[in-house]
Design a protein around this motif. Sequence first.
Motif, short mmCIF file in Angstrom:
data_model
loop_
_atom_site.label_atom_id
_atom_site.label_comp_id
_atom_site.label_asym_id
_atom_site.label_seq_id
_atom_site.Cartn_x
_atom_site.Cartn_y
_atom_site.Cartn_z
N UNK A 34 0.82 -1.22 0.00
CA UNK A 34 0.00 0.00 0.00
C UNK A 34 0.85 1.27 0.00
N UNK A 35 2.17 1.12 0.01
CA UNK A 35 3.05 2.28 -0.01
C UNK A 35 2.94 3.02 -1.35
N UNK A 36 3.04 4.32 -1.29
CA UNK A 36 3.09 5.13 -2.50
C UNK A 36 1.77 5.30 -3.22
N UNK A 37 0.66 4.97 -2.57
CA UNK A 37 -0.65 5.06 -3.22
C UNK A 37 -1.51 6.19 -2.66
N UNK A 38 -0.95 6.99 -1.77
CA UNK A 38 -1.68 8.14 -1.24
C UNK A 38 -2.55 7.85 -0.03
N UNK A 39 -2.53 6.63 0.48
CA UNK A 39 -3.35 6.31 1.66
C UNK A 39 -2.86 7.06 2.89
N UNK A 40 -1.55 7.15 3.04
CA UNK A 40 -0.99 7.89 4.17
C UNK A 40 -1.32 9.37 4.09
N UNK A 41 -1.28 9.93 2.89
CA UNK A 41 -1.63 11.35 2.72
C UNK A 41 -3.08 11.60 3.08
N UNK A 42 -3.96 10.70 2.66
CA UNK A 42 -5.38 10.88 2.99
C UNK A 42 -5.62 10.74 4.48
N UNK A 43 -4.98 9.76 5.11
CA UNK A 43 -5.12 9.59 6.56
C UNK A 43 -4.59 10.82 7.29
N UNK A 44 -3.47 11.35 6.82
CA UNK A 44 -2.90 12.56 7.43
C UNK A 44 -3.87 13.73 7.29
N UNK A 45 -4.44 13.91 6.11
CA UNK A 45 -5.41 15.00 5.91
C UNK A 45 -6.60 14.86 6.86
N UNK A 46 -7.10 13.62 7.03
CA UNK A 46 -8.23 13.41 7.94
C UNK A 46 -7.86 13.77 9.38
N UNK A 47 -6.68 13.32 9.80
CA UNK A 47 -6.26 13.58 11.17
C UNK A 47 -6.00 15.07 11.40
N UNK A 48 -5.35 15.73 10.45
CA UNK A 48 -5.08 17.16 10.61
C UNK A 48 -6.38 17.96 10.61
N UNK A 49 -7.30 17.62 9.72
CA UNK A 49 -8.59 18.29 9.70
C UNK A 49 -9.31 18.14 11.03
N UNK A 50 -9.25 16.93 11.58
CA UNK A 50 -9.88 16.68 12.87
C UNK A 50 -9.22 17.52 13.97
N UNK A 51 -7.89 17.54 13.98
CA UNK A 51 -7.17 18.30 15.02
C UNK A 51 -7.52 19.78 14.97
#
Length: 156
Positions: A107-124
Amino acid sequence: MGSEPWFPVRLTGERVILRRHLPENIEAFRRWYADARIARLTRYQDGPMRPLEIERFFLSRAMGPDSLAMAVHLRGSGRLIGTCAFSQLDGDNGSALFHITIGETDCWGQGYGSEATDLMLGHAFNCGAIRVELVTDVRNARSQPSGLAPPSSPAV
C-alpha cells in the motif's frame, strides 16, 4: 479546545477509514514493526523492534489513554493497512505530535498515508489545535511534503 471531541470513533475519507484500534490489531503491529524497513523509518534505531517492545508500544500508543491512535483501513475492503496517532496532546496550548505508519508495504506510495494525514489534521484543527508537529525521515521520500525532500532521495 474546539467543539469536536478529540477522541472520535471514526474518521471517513474517500479511500480510507480511520477507526479506533482493537486489541487484535496487535498482530499487524507485530508484523509491521518486526520489518527492518519500517523500523528504520519510524524509529531512531536501525533494527526491528523486539516482540516485547512491540507489545509495549501497541498497548501504550494504540490502546493507551494518552494518545489518539487510529487504525487506517481501506474503505472498500476494510483491510487494516496502517496506524496513525496524535501523542503529547496539549489542550492548553493546542498542540500535538502526529505519527503515521502505513505498515502494509503493498500500500506504499498510493496516497493512503496522505489521505489519513489529511483526515487527522482536519480533525485536530476542528478540535481547536493550532500546532501539529510531524517528523519525517529524509530516507522516506514518500513522507516528504512536495519540494522538501532532497532531489536524490529514493523512496525506500
